[in-house]
Design an enzyme around this catalytic site. Structure first.
Site, mmCIF file in Angstrom:
data_model
loop_
_atom_site.group_PDB
_atom_site.id
_atom_site.type_symbol
_atom_site.label_atom_id
_atom_site.label_comp_id
_atom_site.label_asym_id
_atom_site.label_seq_id
_atom_site.Cartn_x
_atom_site.Cartn_y
_atom_site.Cartn_z
ATOM 1 N N GLN A 1 40.824 41.605 34.096
ATOM 2 C CA GLN A 1 40.656 41.344 32.658
ATOM 3 C C GLN A 1 39.896 40.066 32.374
ATOM 4 O O GLN A 1 39.773 39.671 31.206
ATOM 5 C CB GLN A 1 42.025 41.280 31.971
ATOM 6 C CG GLN A 1 42.792 42.569 31.998
ATOM 7 C CD GLN A 1 42.104 43.695 31.239
ATOM 8 O OE1 GLN A 1 41.289 43.465 30.342
ATOM 9 N NE2 GLN A 1 42.414 44.924 31.598
ATOM 10 N N LYS B 299 35.449 47.633 33.943
ATOM 11 C CA LYS B 299 35.912 46.735 32.873
ATOM 12 C C LYS B 299 34.821 45.734 32.526
ATOM 13 O O LYS B 299 35.026 44.814 31.743
ATOM 14 C CB LYS B 299 37.155 45.968 33.327
ATOM 15 C CG LYS B 299 38.210 46.841 33.968
ATOM 16 C CD LYS B 299 39.518 46.799 33.264
ATOM 17 C CE LYS B 299 40.547 47.533 34.091
ATOM 18 N NZ LYS B 299 41.601 48.110 33.279
ATOM 19 N N ASP C 96 43.908 38.618 40.525
ATOM 20 C CA ASP C 96 43.507 39.890 39.923
ATOM 21 C C ASP C 96 42.645 39.555 38.706
ATOM 22 O O ASP C 96 43.162 39.129 37.673
ATOM 23 C CB ASP C 96 44.794 40.639 39.539
ATOM 24 C CG ASP C 96 44.545 41.795 38.577
ATOM 25 O OD1 ASP C 96 43.385 42.019 38.173
ATOM 26 O OD2 ASP C 96 45.533 42.460 38.227
HETATM 27 N N1 PMP Z 1 44.911 44.492 36.926
HETATM 28 C C1 PMP Z 1 44.747 44.387 35.613
HETATM 29 C C2 PMP Z 1 45.150 43.121 34.919
HETATM 30 C C3 PMP Z 1 44.219 45.472 34.905
HETATM 31 O O1 PMP Z 1 44.061 45.369 33.584
HETATM 32 C C4 PMP Z 1 43.855 46.641 35.593
HETATM 33 C C5 PMP Z 1 43.307 47.852 34.864
HETATM 34 N N2 PMP Z 1 44.071 48.242 33.757
HETATM 35 C C6 PMP Z 1 44.017 46.676 36.968
HETATM 36 C C7 PMP Z 1 44.543 45.585 37.597
HETATM 37 C C8 PMP Z 1 43.644 47.864 37.774
HETATM 38 O O2 PMP Z 1 42.276 48.082 37.731
HETATM 39 P P1 PMP Z 1 41.681 49.436 38.292
HETATM 40 O O3 PMP Z 1 42.477 50.537 37.674
HETATM 41 O O4 PMP Z 1 40.256 49.413 37.828
HETATM 42 O O5 PMP Z 1 41.800 49.405 39.774
#
Ligand code: PMP
Length: 408
Positions: A205, A228, A202
């Site tokens: 970040q 992000k 994932d």
């Molecule tokens: N994983 C992490 C570490 C995140 O910070 C986030 C967003 N806060 C997500 C997954 C999910 O991303 P999204 O909401 O853009 O799908």
């Protein structure tokens, strides 16, 4: 590459110089939730709708060709950005969450049997927990969790000790959104591969804050979000090794993902289109491409160094505030600071800071198990990006000192 200049970067983001109510300066420190957008990205979205709007792939007229070029051109940039092997390995998604769900349903679900194991860490975002719980429920597999240390780190030793012959897939955050911890992903991937397990990282970040090379990491899947990364919401990318993607059935059917359809049977389109059912987020892709083009003019190593300087300045000053405790102090962490203050609810910290124009996030950060691990219902979190500067840090600290005076 040009030298990194935070003030020049800052000037590229119109919202950062727009005063809040009562003329207050905006101190935007909620970058882990979403980043602001440079003019280049805002213009790309506007340009797309003004000059290129059409559906992709299905028509030969001029506008459709423009739309297709914008959509596929952005994919080429994504290939370069994470060093994927080819265009076939980059699937557009709605974001990180969508990418992880795709892997859970298309890779893991057909392979998992009762008793098989899915390995995740205790610091994962809900989007790297819940899709695995769903597929575990569907298949009888079980979720195994690698614990987090007191400083917020996840050690390679702890990770290795949870791998087993039954581990089929591993989900790892590259960087924790709640603590800033950077996981030793390359070593974890190697350890997982030694157990014949496949790894999805994932990268939500990570991508805006450090260079990412999926081939160097040897990761099997890597998911991230445009928003992000100075791009728009509603679009993201999933990198996957071609051999794995080829062997996966799609889980969403519809237009564009097929080769032929008949009532006797349907065949799938080639990669990556097999996983892109329906009219995609074309404007989003065009603007995502513009965000990557913008990033091309920046040096991610220089951004990391700059953000690290801000992290150190903020951390030092916060250590002098009575009753303030930082949660997550792992060496080499990214520029995210989670903290609590004695006798003050995180929401009150956020509300008071907002009164002086300082935007932070408060709550569980979609990482409830991690909050439980540290025995707190919520934290306050300041997270930095390339355009933040010393003035932002100083505004945060001034705000926290007044929280301390009022509640302390
Ligand atoms: N994983 C992490 C570490 C995140 O910070 C986030 C967003 N806060 C997500 C997954 C999910 O991303 P999204 O909401 O853009 O799908």
């Amino acid at each position: 590459r040009p030298l990194f200049d935070a003030e020049r970067v800052r000037a590229d983001f119109p919202i950062l110089s727009e005063p809040l109510d009562q003329g207050m300066r905006l101190t935007y420190l909620d970058n882990a939730a979403t980043t602001q957008k440079p003019l280049h990205v805002i213009r790309a979205s506007d340009d797309y709708y003004r000059h290129a709007n059409a559906n992709v792939h299905r028509a030969i007229h001029a506008l459709s060709q423009r739309a297709t070029r914008a959509y596929e051109g952005a994919r080429d940039r994504l290939v370069d950005f994470v060093n994927a092997g080819s265009r076939a390995e980059i699937v557009y998604t709605r974001g990180t969450t969508d990418g992880i769900n795709l892997v859970a349903q298309c890779y893991a679900r057909p392979r998992l049997e009762a008793g098989d194991e899915i390995l995740v860490t205790e610091l994962e975002h809900h989007s790297n927990i819940v899709p695995w719980q769903i597929v575990a429920e569907q298949t009888g597999a079980k979720l195994v969790v690698v614990p987090v240390e007191d400083d917020g780190s996840v050690t390679l030793e702890a990770f290795q000790s949870r791998l087993s012959e039954r581990t089929v897939i591993v989900g790892l955050a590259h960087v924790s959104n709640a603590l800033g911890t950077v996981l030793p992903v390359a070593d974890m991937v190697a350890a997982a591969h030694a157990h014949d397990a496949v790894v999805i990282v994932d990268g939500a970040q990570a991508v805006a804050h450090m260079p990412v090379d999926v081939q160097a990491l040897d990761v099997d899947f890597y998911a991230f979000s445009g928003h992000k990364l100075f791009g728009p919401t509603g679009i993201g990318a999933l990198y996957g090794k071609q051999a794995l993607l080829d062997a996966m059935p799609p889980y969403q059917g519809g237009g564009d993902m097929i080769e032929t359809v008949s009532f006797e049977g349907t065949t799938w389109n080639e990669l990556p289109y097999k996983f892109e059912a329906g009219t995609p987020n074309i404007a989003g892709a065009a603007a995502f491409g513009a965000a990557l083009e913008y990033m091309d003019g920046l040096d991610l190593d220089a951004i990391a160094t700059h953000e690290h300087g801000l992290l150190e300045r903020a951390t030092r000053a916060m250590q002098d505030i009575d009753g303030l405790r930082i949660i997550g102090t792992a060496p080499g962490k990214a520029a995210i600071i989670s903290f609590v203050m004695d006798g003050v609810h995180a929401h009150d910290i956020g509300t008071l800071l907002d009164e002086s124009g300082v935007a932070i996030r408060t709550g569980h950060h979609c990482a409830m198990p991690l909050m439980q691990r540290f025995g707190v219902p919520a934290t306050a979190r300041a997270s930095f990006a390339a355009y933040n500067n010393d003035d932002d840090v100083d505004a945060l600290i001034k705000g926290l000192e007044s929280v301390q005076r009022i509640f302390g």
